[in-house]
Design a protein around this motif. Structure first.
Motif, short mmCIF file in Angstrom:
data_model
loop_
_atom_site.label_atom_id
_atom_site.label_comp_id
_atom_site.label_asym_id
_atom_site.label_seq_id
_atom_site.Cartn_x
_atom_site.Cartn_y
_atom_site.Cartn_z
N ILE A 171 0.89 -1.15 0.00
CA ILE A 171 0.00 0.00 0.00
C ILE A 171 0.93 1.21 0.00
N VAL A 172 0.93 1.95 -1.10
CA VAL A 172 1.93 3.00 -1.29
C VAL A 172 1.24 4.37 -1.38
N ASN A 173 1.91 5.40 -0.89
CA ASN A 173 1.38 6.76 -1.04
C ASN A 173 1.34 7.12 -2.52
N ASP A 174 0.25 7.74 -2.95
CA ASP A 174 0.07 7.98 -4.39
C ASP A 174 1.16 8.87 -4.99
N VAL A 175 1.52 9.94 -4.29
CA VAL A 175 2.54 10.82 -4.86
C VAL A 175 3.91 10.13 -4.87
N THR A 176 4.15 9.26 -3.89
CA THR A 176 5.40 8.50 -3.89
C THR A 176 5.45 7.57 -5.09
N ALA A 177 4.31 6.97 -5.45
CA ALA A 177 4.25 6.10 -6.64
C ALA A 177 4.59 6.90 -7.89
N ALA A 178 4.06 8.12 -7.98
CA ALA A 178 4.37 8.98 -9.13
C ALA A 178 5.86 9.33 -9.14
N ALA A 179 6.43 9.58 -7.97
CA ALA A 179 7.86 9.90 -7.89
C ALA A 179 8.72 8.71 -8.32
N VAL A 180 8.28 7.50 -7.97
CA VAL A 180 8.99 6.30 -8.43
C VAL A 180 8.95 6.22 -9.94
N SER A 181 7.80 6.51 -10.51
CA SER A 181 7.66 6.52 -11.97
C SER A 181 8.65 7.51 -12.60
N TYR A 182 8.79 8.67 -11.97
CA TYR A 182 9.73 9.70 -12.44
C TYR A 182 11.16 9.18 -12.35
N GLY A 183 11.53 8.61 -11.21
CA GLY A 183 12.90 8.17 -10.98
C GLY A 183 13.32 7.00 -11.84
N VAL A 184 12.39 6.11 -12.13
CA VAL A 184 12.71 4.91 -12.90
C VAL A 184 12.97 5.25 -14.36
N PHE A 185 12.16 6.15 -14.91
CA PHE A 185 12.24 6.40 -16.35
C PHE A 185 13.07 7.63 -16.72
N LYS A 186 13.58 8.38 -15.74
CA LYS A 186 14.46 9.49 -16.03
C LYS A 186 15.89 8.96 -16.24
#
Length: 694
Positions: A171-186
């Motif tokens: 169960i992950v914080n939604d903005v943290t999930a978006a930040a992971v998306s940013y970090g993985v694909f940058k």
């Protein structure tokens, strides 16, 4: 093998993503939309979930429950309840445990469902959507929830996933999930000793506003600060517009849409569309036909008027930004980029306000609607034992300090702040207690006065048994491993007793000692593990008995929905067969049935049609199948004759075409042989003409 599934559980719409084919894909629903309405409706026979519920919401307003994630874990006496209740058209009631539930009319009877059950119904729906679209096995899910969710709410969502037949790996914080998306694909993030990139993420969705500050390096993320406004979102803009028109229509048309739930919802739906239009235009018309009392209404709104209506909201934009920066111990000058996500961030005046708060332009590197779901799918893939993903480490932040309490014995303290506010998780701490026997521990928020109003201070309780004292011992050391897991849940991972034993340890030889010198030993005391203790947890999670009961109920409802859908399909198939066969009987099939057969079949079709719209209008799946097969018993014979004749024609045509091709080929070959012969004759004549005569 289970395909990793990421769910962005939105208040208005949810987005589904899966990790496959070396990437992250968004899953479209049954009508090819990339998001699914987050609501549950109840009808006379079955439930209407997602798109089906949205389509019937206006006509089924009292029995449709939306804003699902806002009532999960909410106490009926919580001050937030009054704030939330005004957004609901269904009846909210107090459950036996003091939580909020919804009362609806379903299958002709009144039913009450908890928020966890309602969330499970929706999660089960989207799970089936993913299974249907991907043809894959789906068992694991990572669910993105608001950062302001308490421990109890996180347990409730995890239980909802289990009721739906899923394993909530995180169960992950939604903005943290978006930040992971940013970090993985940058691909251009700093590495090694380089200064981390500081990125602020501003997420303004349908119901809430969150700001998180993250520090990025290649392959890692550390959340530095998070703040939010729970009551700031797109629905507040929609409601402001609706209230404006409600006042206008009361004066202009002498109708009060606030007195009619369906009318209010239709204007609210129109207000949402108008808001989107004003994001790209400076003015837009507004109209609703027969809104109530057969009155058509129309008006218009300019962007300036909208900004004036939501001025109190815009004045609150800087609060989460200021709080998040303060928690991160940063200033706006330390922030390198500001990424905006969430549909509401498309509103121009809101974008300008956020940009001014950070004093820098905004970035839209991420897909505003899909970044959270994609990040959740990647996080789920991290937990998959069969899928390899690029290494990425991320740590979230504790919003509140958590302490552990136990029975005071001798001179020991009776509590310890283990996870301070602002510290990172997941994390594990090992503490030592001196116990005289079995004992209990409890986790509580350290400072209840800083919690959101209505949040209980207690988090969990554990009974720890199996403590055995040796002869002469008054107490025994116990090691307790405390953990805040990746979902932000506080647990006791293990507990065991230790004892001191004396052992012989070889003394390192002196530098000038001869090589053949005898080794020397000394007696030392070592602490070693003695007995594992039994840890019995009492958390917000449902008991196994209650969980199994709810799983059984959900399976029964899902089976009923499936039966109703299949019955409707069989009814439609019968109706289509009646009209298709009747039409073809006078056209394609007219030469393949005798007059007696035509007369008998027409009579059967007429009777079937009368039955379908009378006694059979609301019949069973088996009866529709039986009627279909009764008609098909004669209809298929005639159809078979027609198909046989058509096949005969096709074969004849194919033979004719083949004969024609063969004739053409023979003619071509004959022409070719003739041309070769003529060429040969010409060559011979030329040769004879070259002979010299005396």
């Amino acid at each position: 093998m289970s395909t990793p599934f990421g769910l962005d559980l939105g208040n208005n719409n949810s987005v589904l993503a899966v990790a496959r084919n070396r990437g992250i894909d968004i899953v479209v629903n049954e009508v090819s939309n990339r998001s699914t309405p987050s609501l549950v409706g109840f009808g006379q026979k079955n439930r209407f979930l997602g798109e089906a519920g949205k389509n019937k919401q206006t006509s089924n307003i009292k029995n449709t429950v939306d804003n699902l994630k806002r009532i999960v874990g909410l106490n009926y006496e919580d001050p937030d309840f009054k704030q939330e209740a005004k957004y609901f058209s269904s009846k909210l009631v107090k459950l036996d445990d003091g939580k909020v539930g919804a009362q609806v009319r379903f299958a002709g009877e009144q039913h009450t469902y908890s928020a966890t059950q309602l969330a499970a119904m929706f999660i089960n729906k989207v799970k089936n959507t993913v299974v249907s679209e991907t043809k894959a096995s789906i068992t694991d899910v990572a669910i993105a929830v608001p950062a302001w969710y308490t421990e109890e709410q996180r347990y409730n969502i995890a239980d909802a996933a289990r009721i739906a037949g899923l394993n909530p790996v995180r169960i992950v914080n939604d903005v943290t999930a978006a930040a992971v998306s940013y970090g993985v694909f940058k691909t251009d993030l700093p590495e090694g000793d380089e200064k981390p990139r500081i990125v602020a993420f501003v997420d303004i969705g349908h119901s809430s506003y969150t700001c998180s500050i993250g520090a990025f390096k290649k392959g890692e993320l550390k959340v530095l600060g998070t703040a939010y406004d729970k009551h700031f979102g797109g629905r507040d803009f929609d409601r402001a517009i609706t209230e404006h028109f409600a006042d206008e229509f009361k004066t202009k048309y002498k109708i009060d849409i606030r007195e009619n739930a369906k009318a209010y919802n239709r204007v609210l739906t129109g207000a949402e569309r108008l808001k989107k239009v004003l994001s790209a235009n400076t003015a837009a018309p507004f109209s609703v036909e027969s809104v109530m009392n057969d009155v058509d209404v129309s008006s218009q709104l300019t962007r300036e008027e909208l900004e004036e209506l939501v001025k109190p909201l815009l004045e609150r934009v800087t609060d989460p930004v200021t709080k998040a920066l303060k928690e991160a111990n940063l200033s706006v000058d330390d922030v390198d980029f500001v990424e905006i996500i969430g549909g509401t961030t498309r509103i121009p005046c809101l974008k300008n306000a956020v940009s001014e708060a950070f004093n820098k332009p905004l970035s839209t590197t991420l897909n505003q609607d899909e970044a959270i779901a994609k990040g959740a799918a990647f996080i789920c893939a991290i937990h998959s034992p069969t899928m390899r993903v690029r290494p990425f480490k991320f740590e979230d932040i504790h919003p509140y300090s958590v302490s552990y309490f136990w029975d005071k014995q001798e001179e020991d303290e009776d509590n310890l702040e283990v996870f301070p506010a602002g510290s990172s998780y997941p994390s594990t701490k090992l503490i030592t207690l001196h116990r005289t026997g079995d004992f209990s521990m409890e986790a509580k928020y350290t400072n209840p006065n800083v919690l959101p109003t209505g949040t209980a201070a207690e988090i969990a309780k554990w009974n720890i048994t199996g403590v055995k004292l040796n002869d002469g011992q008054t107490s025994i050391p116990v090691k307790v491993k405390l953990r805040c897991d990746p979902s932000g849940l506080h647990i006791i991972e293990s507990a065991y007793t230790v004892e001191d034993i004396k052992v012989q340890e070889e003394v390192p030889p002196a530098a000038d000692a001869p090589e053949d010198a005898e080794p020397e030993y000394r007696e030392v005391t070592k602490t070693v593990k003695k007995d594992n203790l039994v840890v019995e947890a009492h958390t917000f999670a449902l008991s196994e008995k209650d969980l199994n009961s709810l799983i059984e109920k959900e399976n029964e409802l899902a089976a009923q929905d499936k039966l109703v859908a299949e019955t409707e399909d069989r009814k439609n198939a019968l109706e289509e067969y009646i009209y298709t066969l009747r039409g073809k009987l006078d056209e394609e099939y007219k030469d393949f049935a005798s007059d007696d057969e035509k007369s008998r079949l027409r009579d059967m079709l007429a009777k079937a049609e009368d039955w379908l719209y009378d006694d059979g209008y609301d019949s069973t799946k088996a009866k529709y199948i039986a009627k279909y097969e009764e008609l098909a018993s004669l209809g298929n014979i005639i159809r078979g004759r027609y198909l046989a004749k058509e096949e005969e024609k096709r074969q004849a045509l194919r033979s004719k075409q083949e004969a024609s091709r063969m004739a053409e080929m023979a003619e071509k070959m004959a022409a070719q042989r003739k041309a070769e012969a003529e060429k040969k004759d010409d060559s011979k004549a030329d040769a004879e003409g070259d002979i010299e005569l005396d």
